[in-house]
Scaffold this active site. Structure first.
Site, short mmCIF file in Angstrom:
data_model
loop_
_atom_site.label_atom_id
_atom_site.label_comp_id
_atom_site.label_asym_id
_atom_site.label_seq_id
_atom_site.Cartn_x
_atom_site.Cartn_y
_atom_site.Cartn_z
N ASP A 52 22.11 94.53 -19.81
CA ASP A 52 21.86 93.89 -21.11
C ASP A 52 21.39 92.45 -20.92
OD1 ASP A 52 24.24 92.74 -20.35
OD2 ASP A 52 25.31 93.20 -22.21
N SER A 53 21.31 92.01 -19.66
CA SER A 53 20.62 90.74 -19.37
C SER A 53 19.18 90.80 -19.87
CB SER A 53 20.64 90.44 -17.86
OG SER A 53 20.22 91.56 -17.12
N ASP A 91 23.54 100.19 -19.43
CA ASP A 91 24.50 99.14 -19.78
C ASP A 91 24.75 99.19 -21.29
OD1 ASP A 91 26.12 97.01 -19.16
OD2 ASP A 91 24.50 95.55 -18.93
N LYS A 121 27.65 101.49 -17.65
CA LYS A 121 28.44 100.27 -17.37
C LYS A 121 29.00 99.68 -18.65
CE LYS A 121 26.75 96.11 -15.98
NZ LYS A 121 27.41 95.18 -16.94
N GLU A 123 31.85 96.37 -19.98
CA GLU A 123 32.41 95.10 -19.50
C GLU A 123 33.89 94.93 -19.85
OE1 GLU A 123 30.17 91.62 -20.60
OE2 GLU A 123 28.34 92.34 -19.66
N GLU A 190 31.65 89.67 -11.12
CA GLU A 190 30.66 88.60 -11.32
C GLU A 190 31.32 87.22 -11.34
OE1 GLU A 190 27.92 89.23 -14.55
OE2 GLU A 190 27.11 87.19 -14.43
O1 KIV Z 1 23.30 92.74 -17.53
C1 KIV Z 1 23.22 92.57 -16.29
O2 KIV Z 1 22.14 92.36 -15.74
C2 KIV Z 1 24.45 92.61 -15.52
C3 KIV Z 1 24.38 92.24 -14.07
C4 KIV Z 1 24.21 90.79 -13.94
C5 KIV Z 1 25.53 92.77 -13.31
O3 KIV Z 1 25.48 92.91 -16.04
#
Ligand code: KIV
Length: 289
Positions: A52-53, A91, A121, A123, A190
């Site tokens: 989600d970056s 994510d 994924k 969090e 992280e």
């Molecule tokens: O969203 C993302 O790119 C991440 C990574 C930095 C692990 O969660």
């Protein structure tokens, strides 16, 4: 000998376990579209995260919080089309899984059915441990994410390293162990001091992937735009830039703009010509109107 090359086999969780056991580092990177997926595949990475970056790196939001399920699905589907061998991690964005097991399951199933991801994924520890257990019980492989969790960065005091005191480190380790007990297949840790990773790693049966967490993890993950120097925003202390793709890109577009303005582009070789005689006939047709 067959005329057809053998299809490339997708990596499995078993392959990651073998790498962990043999001490071979696992390489994970983010990707957000078809060309970046093809690039990381060709570079030979093991796992690809459509993180989600993307909210910040490709969509221009100022944090990961606003990105929607539909935006993430569109990006994740594009990455799926560009990948064959690496495992693909979807994510779940902020607000798409926290409220209940049913919500987490419904969102995760969309990422699997619509975007073809291999793992999901989510969090944090806390209530996310229950969400992780529910997904695992439904047969969905899960990646946990502890330490700095950007979706809840505000409540963590901002984008800053976590687990810097012994008590805070223990809380990160407890989150990780609770997620392992819930059955997650892999953990991302992280922005924690390397001592925290060194203390956690021997307690885990599952692979631990670090980002800004030192070298004691079983593998590393970085954001594609950070490591290639594409993103204009300030990078975290742990980012190493391996290329200046932004600089090369700006130089390339400037050269194009200069040539358009000077008339140097397009040159004859960049265009098409009519077959012999057709241009003259066109003039006659126009004149005869
Ligand atoms: O969203 C993302 O790119 C991440 C990574 C930095 C692990 O969660």
């Amino acid at each position: 000998m067959s005329a057809h090359a053998a299809p490339t086999k997708r990596l499995t969780l078993r392959d990651l376990a073998v790498k962990k056991d043999s001490g071979e580092p696992i390489v994970m990177v983010t990707a957000y579209d078809f060309p970046s997926a093809q690039i990381v595949e060709e570079a030979g990475v093991d796992m690809v995260l459509v993180g989600d970056s993307a909210a910040m790196t490709v969509l221009g939001y100022d944090s990961t919080v606003p990105v929607t399920i539909d935006e993430m699905l569109m990006l994740t589907k594009a990455v799926r089309r560009g990948l064959t061998k690496p495992l693909l991690v979807g994510d779940l964005p902020f607000g798409s899984y926290e409220a209940s097991d049913a919500l987490a399951l419904a969102t995760a199933q969309r990422f699997i059915k619509e975007a073809g991801v291999d793992l999901i994924k989510i969090e944090r520890g806390g209530t996310t441990v229950d969400r992780a257990r529910a997904l695992v019980n439904a047969g969905i492989p899960v990646v946990g994410h502890v330490g700095l969790t950007p979706q809840t960065a505000t409540s963590l005091g901002g984008y800053r390293a976590q687990g810097r005191t012994a008590d805070a480190a223990l809380a990160v380790i407890d989150d990780a162990l609770a997620l392992q007990d819930a059955g997650v297949s892999l953990l991302v840790i992280e922005a924690v001091p390397s001592e925290v990773t060194a203390a956690l790693a021997p307690l885990l049966r599952i692979p631990l992937i670090g980002i800004g967490a030192g070298s004691d993890a079983d593998g590393q993950v970085l954001v594609f735009h950070d490591l290639l120097g594409i993103y204009a925003g300030g990078a975290a202390k742990f980012v190493k830039r391996y290329a200046d793709v932004r600089g090369v890109s700006v130089t390339g577009v400037q050269a194009y703009a200069d040539e358009v303005r000077s008339g140097a582009y397009p040159a004859p070789e960049h265009g098409y010509r009519m077959p012999e005689g057709e241009a003259a006939r066109l003039q006659e047709l126009l004149a005869g109107r």
